[in-house]
Scaffold this motif. Structure first.
Motif, PDB file in Angstrom:
ATOM      1  N   LEU A  86      -7.182   3.374  -7.133  1.00  0.00           N
ATOM      2  CA  LEU A  86      -8.596   3.380  -7.025  1.00  0.00           C
ATOM      3  C   LEU A  86      -9.018   4.598  -6.147  1.00  0.00           C
ATOM      4  O   LEU A  86      -8.840   4.833  -4.986  1.00  0.00           O
ATOM      5  N   ARG A  87     -10.151   5.604  -6.483  1.00  0.00           N
ATOM      6  CA  ARG A  87     -10.606   6.408  -5.838  1.00  0.00           C
ATOM      7  C   ARG A  87     -12.104   6.120  -5.957  1.00  0.00           C
ATOM      8  O   ARG A  87     -12.689   5.797  -7.063  1.00  0.00           O
ATOM      9  N   CYS A  88     -12.858   6.325  -4.678  1.00  0.00           N
ATOM     10  CA  CYS A  88     -14.174   5.834  -4.606  1.00  0.00           C
ATOM     11  C   CYS A  88     -14.914   6.940  -4.030  1.00  0.00           C
ATOM     12  O   CYS A  88     -14.164   7.513  -2.844  1.00  0.00           O
ATOM     13  N   VAL A 123     -22.455  13.648  -0.199  1.00  0.00           N
ATOM     14  CA  VAL A 123     -21.256  12.810  -0.178  1.00  0.00           C
ATOM     15  C   VAL A 123     -21.041  12.308   1.295  1.00  0.00           C
ATOM     16  O   VAL A 123     -20.911  13.046   2.212  1.00  0.00           O
ATOM     17  N   LEU A 124     -20.996  10.939   1.490  1.00  0.00           N
ATOM     18  CA  LEU A 124     -20.886  10.319   2.581  1.00  0.00           C
ATOM     19  C   LEU A 124     -19.385   9.936   3.162  1.00  0.00           C
ATOM     20  O   LEU A 124     -18.892   9.975   4.123  1.00  0.00           O
ATOM     21  N   PHE A 125     -18.652   9.453   2.093  1.00  0.00           N
ATOM     22  CA  PHE A 125     -16.995   9.306   2.294  1.00  0.00           C
ATOM     23  C   PHE A 125     -16.366   9.466   0.936  1.00  0.00           C
ATOM     24  O   PHE A 125     -16.707   9.287  -0.015  1.00  0.00           O
ATOM     25  N   GLU A 126     -14.902   9.551   0.973  1.00  0.00           N
ATOM     26  CA  GLU A 126     -14.229   9.421  -0.250  1.00  0.00           C
ATOM     27  C   GLU A 126     -12.999   8.324   0.498  1.00  0.00           C
ATOM     28  O   GLU A 126     -12.406   8.538   1.630  1.00  0.00           O
ATOM     29  N   ALA A 127     -12.635   7.494  -0.611  1.00  0.00           N
ATOM     30  CA  ALA A 127     -11.542   6.699  -0.120  1.00  0.00           C
ATOM     31  C   ALA A 127     -10.652   6.870  -1.536  1.00  0.00           C
ATOM     32  O   ALA A 127     -11.138   7.137  -2.575  1.00  0.00           O
ATOM     33  N   SER A 128      -9.265   6.842  -1.255  1.00  0.00           N
ATOM     34  CA  SER A 128      -8.267   6.788  -2.080  1.00  0.00           C
ATOM     35  C   SER A 128      -7.069   5.634  -1.895  1.00  0.00           C
ATOM     36  O   SER A 128      -6.774   6.059  -0.632  1.00  0.00           O
ATOM     37  N   LEU A 129      -6.838   5.038  -2.912  1.00  0.00           N
ATOM     38  CA  LEU A 129      -5.737   4.084  -2.672  1.00  0.00           C
ATOM     39  C   LEU A 129      -4.813   3.726  -3.750  1.00  0.00           C
ATOM     40  O   LEU A 129      -5.136   3.545  -4.859  1.00  0.00           O
ATOM     41  N   THR A 130      -3.493   3.979  -3.498  1.00  0.00           N
ATOM     42  CA  THR A 130      -2.656   3.634  -4.568  1.00  0.00           C
ATOM     43  C   THR A 130      -1.981   2.079  -3.942  1.00  0.00           C
ATOM     44  O   THR A 130      -1.204   2.394  -2.927  1.00  0.00           O
ATOM     45  N   TYR A 131      -2.144   1.264  -4.612  1.00  0.00           N
ATOM     46  CA  TYR A 131      -1.476  -0.192  -3.981  1.00  0.00           C
ATOM     47  C   TYR A 131      -0.521  -0.292  -5.309  1.00  0.00           C
ATOM     48  O   TYR A 131      -1.035  -0.355  -6.569  1.00  0.00           O
ATOM     49  N   SER A 170       0.843  -1.128   0.026  1.00  0.00           N
ATOM     50  CA  SER A 170       0.034  -0.017   0.004  1.00  0.00           C
ATOM     51  C   SER A 170       0.891   1.117  -0.108  1.00  0.00           C
ATOM     52  O   SER A 170       1.679   1.437   0.921  1.00  0.00           O
ATOM     53  N   LYS A 171       0.845   1.854  -0.918  1.00  0.00           N
ATOM     54  CA  LYS A 171       1.708   3.059  -1.130  1.00  0.00           C
ATOM     55  C   LYS A 171       1.075   4.389  -0.561  1.00  0.00           C
ATOM     56  O   LYS A 171       1.674   5.166   0.018  1.00  0.00           O
ATOM     57  N   ALA A 172      -0.140   4.668  -0.578  1.00  0.00           N
ATOM     58  CA  ALA A 172      -0.815   5.802  -0.209  1.00  0.00           C
ATOM     59  C   ALA A 172      -2.394   5.247   0.195  1.00  0.00           C
ATOM     60  O   ALA A 172      -2.868   4.435  -0.842  1.00  0.00           O
ATOM     61  N   VAL A 173      -3.097   5.640   1.181  1.00  0.00           N
ATOM     62  CA  VAL A 173      -4.277   5.096   1.594  1.00  0.00           C
ATOM     63  C   VAL A 173      -4.827   6.641   2.230  1.00  0.00           C
ATOM     64  O   VAL A 173      -4.216   7.280   3.182  1.00  0.00           O
ATOM     65  N   MET A 174      -6.046   6.613   1.979  1.00  0.00           N
ATOM     66  CA  MET A 174      -6.752   7.790   2.369  1.00  0.00           C
ATOM     67  C   MET A 174      -8.488   7.254   2.589  1.00  0.00           C
ATOM     68  O   MET A 174      -8.999   7.029   1.560  1.00  0.00           O
ATOM     69  N   PHE A 175      -9.032   7.593   3.638  1.00  0.00           N
ATOM     70  CA  PHE A 175     -10.516   7.106   3.901  1.00  0.00           C
ATOM     71  C   PHE A 175     -10.771   8.391   4.715  1.00  0.00           C
ATOM     72  O   PHE A 175     -10.435   8.465   5.962  1.00  0.00           O
ATOM     73  N   GLN A 176     -11.990   9.280   4.011  1.00  0.00           N
ATOM     74  CA  GLN A 176     -12.392  10.260   4.892  1.00  0.00           C
ATOM     75  C   GLN A 176     -13.971  10.163   5.083  1.00  0.00           C
ATOM     76  O   GLN A 176     -14.647   9.973   3.924  1.00  0.00           O
ATOM     77  N   VAL A 177     -14.521  10.535   6.351  1.00  0.00           N
ATOM     78  CA  VAL A 177     -15.734  10.252   6.518  1.00  0.00           C
ATOM     79  C   VAL A 177     -16.424  11.596   6.669  1.00  0.00           C
ATOM     80  O   VAL A 177     -15.689  12.474   7.267  1.00  0.00           O
ATOM     81  N   TYR A 178     -17.324  11.985   5.931  1.00  0.00           N
ATOM     82  CA  TYR A 178     -17.919  13.300   6.027  1.00  0.00           C
ATOM     83  C   TYR A 178     -19.034  13.397   6.842  1.00  0.00           C
ATOM     84  O   TYR A 178     -19.896  12.377   6.960  1.00  0.00           O
ATOM     85  N   ASN A 179     -19.177  14.361   7.874  1.00  0.00           N
ATOM     86  CA  ASN A 179     -20.186  14.717   8.648  1.00  0.00           C
ATOM     87  C   ASN A 179     -20.326  13.498   9.685  1.00  0.00           C
ATOM     88  O   ASN A 179     -21.479  13.239   9.959  1.00  0.00           O
ATOM     89  N   ALA A 180     -19.347  13.302  10.123  1.00  0.00           N
ATOM     90  CA  ALA A 180     -19.149  12.285  11.325  1.00  0.00           C
ATOM     91  C   ALA A 180     -19.686  13.019  12.757  1.00  0.00           C
ATOM     92  O   ALA A 180     -18.937  14.095  12.627  1.00  0.00           O
ATOM     93  N   PRO A 181     -20.056  12.518  13.597  1.00  0.00           N
ATOM     94  CA  PRO A 181     -20.861  11.134  13.511  1.00  0.00           C
ATOM     95  C   PRO A 181     -22.315  11.208  13.086  1.00  0.00           C
ATOM     96  O   PRO A 181     -22.989  10.072  13.086  1.00  0.00           O
TER      97      PRO A 181
END
Length: 167
Positions: free
Chosen positions: A78-80, A95-103, A31-42
């Motif tokens: 992968l960007r989601c 938008v509930l969340f954003e994820a970004s992964l560089t594998y 895993s080179k870069a990982v980001m997972f952001q949750v918006y408006n939590a909780p």
């Protein structure tokens, strides 16, 4: 008996008359870069839990590690983005969340030609990286409190062809 020995030698690579086929050795994957952001939590967790609508963007990059060397780093990106499913026309998409992964992985090519270079690096290498990257995105979404993101198999050959056509 001589014919059988020759056939065995050919299958083990003992014959010099057989042309070498291109191949790829897989080194480390990471895993080179990982980001997972949750918006408006909780507050986002107080809504009825339903499977979010997900949009996924896929990218593949390959970089040679050193000049005149057959080793390459291949990145599967992968960007989601997960969004709610509005129940009515008055409700807006959130938008509930954003994820970004560089594998990434290190791949060494053997007997590669200019014609086989791109297909090996941009089709076969990401195909090998994809299962682990998909599992990581699924785990991240589940651990963030959402229903797991399920990414269907990606046709890397079609992705490569469409990019070549766009050049």
């Amino acid at each position: 008996m001589t014919g059988r020995k020759q056939h065995l030698a050919d299958s083990l690579g003992g014959s010099t008359n057989t042309p070498s086929t291109p191949s790829m050795l897989v080194g480390i994957q990471y895993s080179k870069a990982v980001m997972f952001q949750v918006y408006n939590a909780p507050a986002v967790y107080t809504r009825t839990q339903e499977r979010p609508h997900t949009a996924i963007v896929v990218d593949v990059k390959a970089n040679q590690l050193a000049e005149n060397q057959p080793s390459f780093e291949v990145e599967l990106i992968l960007r989601c983005q997960g969004q709610n499913n509005p129940m009515s026309s008055e409700e807006k998409t959130v938008v509930l969340f954003e994820a970004s992964l560089t594998y990434a992985g290190i791949f060494t090519l053997q007997n590669s030609t200019p014609e086989t270079l791109e297909p090996l690096l941009l089709i076969e290498a990401p195909r090998l990286l994809f299962p682990a990257a998909r599992n990581l995105i699924t785990t991240l979404s589940r651990e963030a409190g959402f229903l797991p993101i399920v990414i269907q198999q990606i046709d890397f050959a079609e992705l490569w062809r469409s990019r070549r056509a766009a050049r």
